[in-house]
Design a protein around this motif. Structure first.
Motif, PDB file in Angstrom:
ATOM      1  N   LEU A 244       0.684  -1.316   0.034  1.00 24.11           N
ATOM      2  CA  LEU A 244      -0.208   0.342  -0.134  1.00 24.11           C
ATOM      3  C   LEU A 244       0.750   1.553  -0.053  1.00 24.11           C
ATOM      4  CD1 LEU A 244      -3.028   1.045  -0.127  1.00 24.11           C
ATOM      5  CD2 LEU A 244      -2.571   1.250   2.459  1.00 24.11           C
ATOM      6  N   PHE A 245       1.388   1.843  -1.230  1.00 25.30           N
ATOM      7  CA  PHE A 245       2.364   3.264  -0.774  1.00 25.30           C
ATOM      8  C   PHE A 245       1.332   3.575  -0.730  1.00 25.30           C
ATOM      9  CE2 PHE A 245       5.660   2.049  -4.727  1.00 25.30           C
ATOM     10  CZ  PHE A 245       5.839   0.421  -4.056  1.00 25.30           C
ATOM     11  N   TYR A 246       2.528   4.960  -0.412  1.00 26.97           N
ATOM     12  CA  TYR A 246       0.962   6.583   0.400  1.00 26.97           C
ATOM     13  C   TYR A 246       0.570   6.885  -1.431  1.00 26.97           C
ATOM     14  CZ  TYR A 246       0.433  10.755   2.436  1.00 26.97           C
ATOM     15  OH  TYR A 246       0.196  11.893   3.098  1.00 26.97           O
ATOM     16  N   THR A 247       0.965   6.524  -2.023  1.00 24.59           N
ATOM     17  CA  THR A 247       0.559   7.260  -3.432  1.00 24.59           C
ATOM     18  C   THR A 247      -1.036   6.196  -3.413  1.00 24.59           C
ATOM     19  OG1 THR A 247       1.374   6.509  -4.869  1.00 24.59           O
ATOM     20  CG2 THR A 247       2.254   8.607  -4.786  1.00 24.59           C
ATOM     21  N   LEU A 248      -1.276   5.508  -3.184  1.00 21.99           N
ATOM     22  CA  LEU A 248      -1.660   4.328  -3.774  1.00 21.99           C
ATOM     23  C   LEU A 248      -2.863   4.628  -2.516  1.00 21.99           C
ATOM     24  CD1 LEU A 248      -3.714   2.247  -5.029  1.00 21.99           C
ATOM     25  CD2 LEU A 248      -1.295   0.453  -3.924  1.00 21.99           C
ATOM     26  N   TYR A 249      -3.018   4.831  -1.644  1.00 21.96           N
ATOM     27  CA  TYR A 249      -3.924   5.215  -0.580  1.00 21.96           C
ATOM     28  C   TYR A 249      -4.607   6.125  -0.733  1.00 21.96           C
ATOM     29  CZ  TYR A 249      -5.692   5.552   3.913  1.00 21.96           C
ATOM     30  OH  TYR A 249      -6.962   5.858   5.006  1.00 21.96           O
ATOM     31  N   LEU A 250      -3.317   7.353  -1.106  1.00 22.06           N
ATOM     32  CA  LEU A 250      -3.590   8.427  -1.820  1.00 22.06           C
ATOM     33  C   LEU A 250      -5.310   8.505  -2.244  1.00 22.06           C
ATOM     34  CD1 LEU A 250      -2.450  12.138  -1.897  1.00 22.06           C
ATOM     35  CD2 LEU A 250      -4.499  11.598  -3.071  1.00 22.06           C
ATOM     36  N   TYR A 251      -4.746   7.583  -3.490  1.00 24.38           N
ATOM     37  CA  TYR A 251      -5.071   7.746  -4.905  1.00 24.38           C
ATOM     38  C   TYR A 251      -7.234   6.625  -4.400  1.00 24.38           C
ATOM     39  CZ  TYR A 251      -7.572   5.393  -8.650  1.00 24.38           C
ATOM     40  OH  TYR A 251      -8.561   4.779  -9.476  1.00 24.38           O
ATOM     41  N   GLN A 252      -7.116   5.804  -2.887  1.00 25.70           N
ATOM     42  CA  GLN A 252      -8.319   6.017  -2.939  1.00 25.70           C
ATOM     43  C   GLN A 252      -8.837   6.284  -1.705  1.00 25.70           C
ATOM     44  OE1 GLN A 252      -6.614   2.161  -0.477  1.00 25.70           O
ATOM     45  NE2 GLN A 252      -6.185   1.262  -1.894  1.00 25.70           N
ATOM     46  N   GLU A 253      -8.441   6.868  -1.224  1.00 22.69           N
ATOM     47  CA  GLU A 253      -9.096   7.628  -0.465  1.00 22.69           C
ATOM     48  C   GLU A 253     -10.020   8.905  -0.709  1.00 22.69           C
ATOM     49  OE1 GLU A 253      -9.784   8.716   3.110  1.00 22.69           O
ATOM     50  OE2 GLU A 253      -9.645   6.356   3.133  1.00 22.69           O
ATOM     51  N   ALA A 254      -9.324   9.130  -2.002  1.00 23.10           N
ATOM     52  CA  ALA A 254      -9.814  10.421  -2.965  1.00 23.10           C
ATOM     53  C   ALA A 254     -10.786   9.846  -4.239  1.00 23.10           C
ATOM     54  CB  ALA A 254      -8.533  10.955  -3.922  1.00 23.10           C
ATOM     55  N   PHE A 255     -10.302   9.155  -4.848  1.00 22.31           N
ATOM     56  CA  PHE A 255     -11.075   8.580  -5.652  1.00 22.31           C
ATOM     57  C   PHE A 255     -12.089   6.653  -6.049  1.00 22.31           C
ATOM     58  CE2 PHE A 255      -7.840  10.917  -7.827  1.00 22.31           C
ATOM     59  CZ  PHE A 255      -8.729  11.811  -8.678  1.00 22.31           C
ATOM     60  N   GLY A 256     -11.991   6.679  -4.324  1.00 18.94           N
ATOM     61  CA  GLY A 256     -12.548   5.359  -3.940  1.00 18.94           C
ATOM     62  C   GLY A 256     -13.543   5.292  -3.254  1.00 18.94           C
ATOM     63  N   TYR A 257     -12.714   6.716  -1.766  1.00 21.61           N
ATOM     64  CA  TYR A 257     -14.252   6.834  -1.119  1.00 21.61           C
ATOM     65  C   TYR A 257     -14.333   8.414  -1.462  1.00 21.61           C
ATOM     66  CZ  TYR A 257     -12.687   2.612   0.809  1.00 21.61           C
ATOM     67  OH  TYR A 257     -11.985   1.593   1.005  1.00 21.61           O
ATOM     68  N   LEU A 258     -13.992   9.306  -1.836  1.00 20.03           N
ATOM     69  CA  LEU A 258     -14.534  10.534  -2.048  1.00 20.03           C
ATOM     70  C   LEU A 258     -14.375  10.875  -1.051  1.00 20.03           C
ATOM     71  CD1 LEU A 258     -17.693   9.869  -5.061  1.00 20.03           C
ATOM     72  CD2 LEU A 258     -15.343  10.397  -5.062  1.00 20.03           C
ATOM     73  N   ARG A 259     -12.978  11.050  -0.287  1.00 21.99           N
ATOM     74  CA  ARG A 259     -12.864  12.182   0.845  1.00 21.99           C
ATOM     75  C   ARG A 259     -12.141  12.985   0.487  1.00 21.99           C
ATOM     76  NH1 ARG A 259     -14.119   7.514   4.357  1.00 21.99           N
ATOM     77  NH2 ARG A 259     -12.262   5.978   4.069  1.00 21.99           N
ATOM     78  N   MET A 260     -12.227  13.870  -0.917  1.00 26.89           N
ATOM     79  CA  MET A 260     -11.417  14.741  -1.351  1.00 26.89           C
ATOM     80  C   MET A 260     -10.691  15.457  -0.230  1.00 26.89           C
ATOM     81  SD  MET A 260     -11.742  14.322  -4.462  1.00 26.89           S
ATOM     82  CE  MET A 260     -12.753  13.360  -5.884  1.00 26.89           C
ATOM     83  N   GLY A 261     -11.153  15.992   0.881  1.00 34.41           N
ATOM     84  CA  GLY A 261     -10.596  16.916   1.565  1.00 34.41           C
ATOM     85  C   GLY A 261      -9.623  16.220   2.408  1.00 34.41           C
ATOM     86  N   TYR A 262      -9.710  14.960   2.628  1.00 36.55           N
ATOM     87  CA  TYR A 262      -9.121  13.801   3.963  1.00 36.55           C
ATOM     88  C   TYR A 262      -7.762  13.512   2.623  1.00 36.55           C
ATOM     89  CZ  TYR A 262      -7.145  10.377   6.651  1.00 36.55           C
ATOM     90  OH  TYR A 262      -6.103   9.687   7.964  1.00 36.55           O
ATOM     91  N   ALA A 263      -8.005  13.293   1.161  1.00 36.81           N
ATOM     92  CA  ALA A 263      -6.817  12.849   0.428  1.00 36.81           C
ATOM     93  C   ALA A 263      -5.822  14.099   0.361  1.00 36.81           C
ATOM     94  CB  ALA A 263      -7.155  12.269  -1.031  1.00 36.81           C
ATOM     95  N   ALA A 264      -6.537  15.757  -0.020  1.00 38.14           N
ATOM     96  CA  ALA A 264      -5.598  16.996   0.182  1.00 38.14           C
ATOM     97  C   ALA A 264      -4.923  16.968   0.931  1.00 38.14           C
ATOM     98  CB  ALA A 264      -7.147  18.088  -0.206  1.00 38.14           C
ATOM     99  N   ALA A 265      -5.176  16.663   2.191  1.00 34.47           N
ATOM    100  CA  ALA A 265      -4.129  16.922   3.498  1.00 34.47           C
ATOM    101  C   ALA A 265      -3.176  15.535   3.208  1.00 34.47           C
ATOM    102  CB  ALA A 265      -4.800  16.343   4.619  1.00 34.47           C
TER     103      ALA A 265
END
Lengths: 293, 279
Positions: A244-265
């Motif tokens: 689970l690369f950091y970038t992969l987790y970021l992608y999951q949060e943004a485009f998997g769960y649509l937690r855009m604010g969290y992904a931006a952080a």
């Protein structure tokens, strides 16, 4: 009048870049800084959250811990190994060997192809339970595990994929080696310096600017790696978050769960991490990188 | 020193040949596997197929809901437009910062340097929201338009370096003759810079062709998929994947990059040696 017009003519050439810089880089970067302090799911408008996202990243989200660890291990293993191979092969190629062009091209080929999905899928099959590697190992009597689905080994397959692409830093090393002034080596040889002494006392110190450049570029690149982990793990970062690369987790949060604010952080912390590592590299470089006057 | 013993030389060649064989074997194996029936792929490591079987290519070509050729067209359109956009916009920018004098030039150049450091993840989410508002998601626009706006600073540097090497007297003589900066750019600088423009074009093509993340984020309908997304389609159908078909299509997606490698290998290697490009 004509002169004055000429003075500002430069800006007319910069129009595309200016639009891109403000519209696609500076504006979005600031917007993502703002979003990182909000909850935003693309549907309702962003809700101010203060430091909630950052607090959750630092203290509440165990997956962040996993992904940071995986990413750091990946960077710490792949960058030195890749640069080590690159330098070793470059040194051999620099011995005035026949067929230099052919070897250089062959070693470079993986770098050119490595970023593609084709290679990542191939990797998945080379390191699977019934894959190429285990068939080869079977010849010497070793029964290997399914490397990609074993949590202890999965990350190593990605490290191997990165090291496999040592060709482009190798080319940069080779270009650096060829620019070293030959008279110093001749003088050292006359003074009786052995090949080993010449390497440690002349080649390596004079090559440090190139080593430094490769180190910084490859480290930043390793932090940003995404495709290999995504394809080899099928987008999950599994087994058990082992890739689970950091970038992969970021992608999951943004485009998997649509937690855009969290992904931006998450993204802003990645920037800070990359900036910190780069700054650290530049600070330490004074004590080991040798620049010619 | 120069008259190295033969044994030393042989040792070097042995190491280099061994290393290249290990590195290239997976690639050769993939190609060989695409020519084998599925049952044979994972039963042997040999390269030569016992039964030559080309059906993997037809199975792969038609194996997904949409013909693989469709993905090739999509990828080609995106890559060609990206090449045009990148070469035009980056050469305009590079010309301004390398050949023209105007207030704020140094600042602009440092800002370009700065953008090299910023990882794309930071701008990703607001860009996505922006393109969503433009209703560009699921079109090629988010992938192509940034290329026309000199978004990739690496190519600006590649061209800046080259432009700086061209003799200044050319511009001065042209100005004397009443040439505008635009004519100097179009009629003098660009024609003299074909090697650098070519390098930029080839790298842009390869990077865009290989790009997975951009299409993954922006292209959702299979109809718009690029070859990279199409390949992933073979993995998605979980369970018994048709590896032969997948390898066959993987080989096809690598073919354009391989072709560039075969024909422009020197240019590519030179480009990396002089600009420090990371691939």
């Amino acid at each position: 009048m004509a002169r004055r017009r000429a003075k500002y003519a430069g800006y007319s050439f910069l129009i595309p870049w200016l639009v891109g810089f403000f519209g696609l880089t500076l504006g979005p970067a600031l917007a993502s800084l703002y979003l990182s302090f909000t909850h935003y799911d693309l549907i309702e408008s962003p809700r101010w959250a203060g430091l909630a996202n950052y607090i959750r990243i630092v203290s509440e989200d165990a997956k962040v811990g996993d992904s940071v660890r995986v990413t750091l291990v990946y960077v710490a293993l792949s960058v030195p190994l890749k640069l080590g191979f690159a330098l070793a092969i470059a040194l051999i190629l620099n011995k005035g060997i026949r067929g230099l062009g052919v070897y250089r091209a062959l070693f470079y080929l993986p770098s050119l192809l490595g970023a593609s999905v084709a290679i990542a899928t191939l990797w998945r099959k080379v390191f699977s339970g019934d894959g190429l590697l285990n068939h080869v190992l079977a010849y010497v009597g070793i029964q290997g595990p399914s490397w990609v689905s074993d949590p202890d080994h999965a990350l190593w397959t990605l490290v191997a994929l990165s090291v496999w692409q040592f060709g482009s830093p190798m080319i940069i090393f080779l270009a650096g080696l060829r620019q070293l002034p030959q008279d110093i080596f001749e003088a050292a040889a006359i003074d009786g310096a052995s090949a080993r002494t010449q390497f440690w006392r002349i080649t390596l110190p004079m090559l440090t600017p190139v080593i430094f450049f490769n180190l910084v570029v490859q480290t930043i690149d390793a932090f940003k790696a995404f495709t290999p982990a995504f394809i080899v793990s099928g987008g999950t970062g599994g087994p058990i978050n082992a890739t689970l690369f950091y970038t992969l987790y970021l992608y999951q949060e943004a485009f998997g769960y649509l937690r855009m604010g969290y992904a931006a952080a998450l993204a802003w912390l990645l920037v800070l991490a990359i900036m910190a590592v780069t700054a650290f590299a530049f600070m330490t470089s004074r004590s080991w990188v040798h620049y010619e006057e | 020193m120069r008259n190295r013993p033969l044994s030393r030389s042989l040792l070097y060649h042995a190491v280099l040949c061994g290393a290249s064989l290990v590195m290239l074997y997976p690639l050769l194996w993939m190609f060989a596997s695409s020519l084998k029936p599925n049952s044979e792929i994972f039963s042997s490591v040999a390269l030569r197929p016992e039964h030559l079987d080309l059906s993997a290519y037809t199975r792969g070509w038609t194996g997904l809901q949409i013909q693989f050729g469709h993905f090739f067209v999509n990828s080609l359109v995106i890559s060609v437009l990206s090449v045009i956009g990148n070469v035009l916009s980056c050469s305009l920018t590079a010309y301004a910062v390398s050949r023209l004098v105007f207030p704020g030039r140094k600042l602009c150049f440092s800002l370009m340097l700065g953008t090299l450091m910023i990882p794309y993840q930071v701008t990703l989410i607001p860009q996505y929201i922006l393109f969503l508002h433009f209703e560009w998601v699921n079109t090629i626009m988010p992938l192509v338009v940034p290329k026309f706006l000199a978004a990739d600073a690496f190519f600006i540097f590649l061209l800046t370096q080259f432009f700086r090497g061209l003799p200044r007297e050319l511009d001065e003589a042209a100005v004397m003759d009443g040439c505008s900066p635009w004519r100097i750019y179009w009629n003098i600088i660009l024609p003299l810079s074909l090697p650098a423009l070519g390098t930029a074009a080839i790298f842009t093509f390869i990077f865009t062709w290989d790009d997975f993340f951009g299409p993954l984020v922006y292209l959702t309908d299979m109809e718009n998929f690029t070859v990279q997304l199409g390949l992933r389609g073979f993995l998605d159908s979980s369970g018994q994947s048709d590896w032969g078909a997948m390898f066959a299509m993987a080989v096809l997606t690598l073919a354009p990059v391989l072709a560039f490698f075969l024909f422009f290998q020197r240019t590519l290697i030179q480009g990396i040696a002089t600009t420090g490009m990371k691939r």
